[in-house]
Design an enzyme around this catalytic site. Sequence first.
Site: not given
Ligand code: FE
Ligand code: ZN
Length: 256
Positions: A52, A54, A56-57, A109, A126, A164
């Site tokens: 996805h 985001h 942090d990905h 999400h 996530d 995570h």
């Molecule tokens: Fe994340």
């Molecule tokens: Zn995420």
Amino acid sequence: MELLPIPAFDDNYIWLLRDPTGRALVVDPGDATPVLEALGDSPPPHAILVTHHHGDHIGGVEALLRRWPGTPVHAPQDARIPVASQRVAEGDSLAIGPWRFHVLAVPGHTRSHVAYHGEGLLFCGDTLFSLGCGRMFEGTPAQMHASLMRLAALPGDLRICCAHEYTLANAAFALAVEPDNPALLACSANARALRADGRPSLPTRMADERACNPFLRCAEPAVRAAAQARAGRPLVGDAEVFGVLREWKNAFRPPA
Ligand code: FE
Ligand code: ZN
């Protein structure tokens, strides 16, 4: 094949799968630095998978492409993932190096979130965490619950590679929902022991999540009763139970 969670940021894992020649599959590289360190002078990765949009990905994808130009980047159709070279969608089958993965659309999400299933592994970003699930940023409780139920129907021995390390905080909430679930007590003790030892609590197994994760257990009488007590009213369907659990978790502070 070798499966490796690479810690990134505070609590992310970037998953690496390596074939016997050292060529890797890299999943959700939010940061390139730890991936470059882990891969060293390995041959170029087979591919990068993105679940996805985001940061942090996907934040490390560009730097990995500078190091290994032309590496295929598989990602769902979403303008917020401009670094993709191949778009994936529900039902797609991907052949990557010696491996095969199937794509599942798991909105909730985010609306374009996907999971990759194959080789006895699930890369679910996530959406599903050990003993918990992601927040619903772009979906309804019904959507997110349906996505989680699809994942829960996969084989029990599946190793789940979540993005995570949230297991201990999730365990505290799960125990507030189901304090008397013996499987949950065992899973949370096991996770505490792993973390105390400095090891990842992941991957987790689907059979354990089905037995312990309250978000996969909305049809269980004990989970429904806890959600109804929290809501102060009768709840009609499993998705409604799920919605109450998700809001409860958002407000939950573990006992000190
Ligand atoms: Fe994340
Ligand atoms: Zn995420």
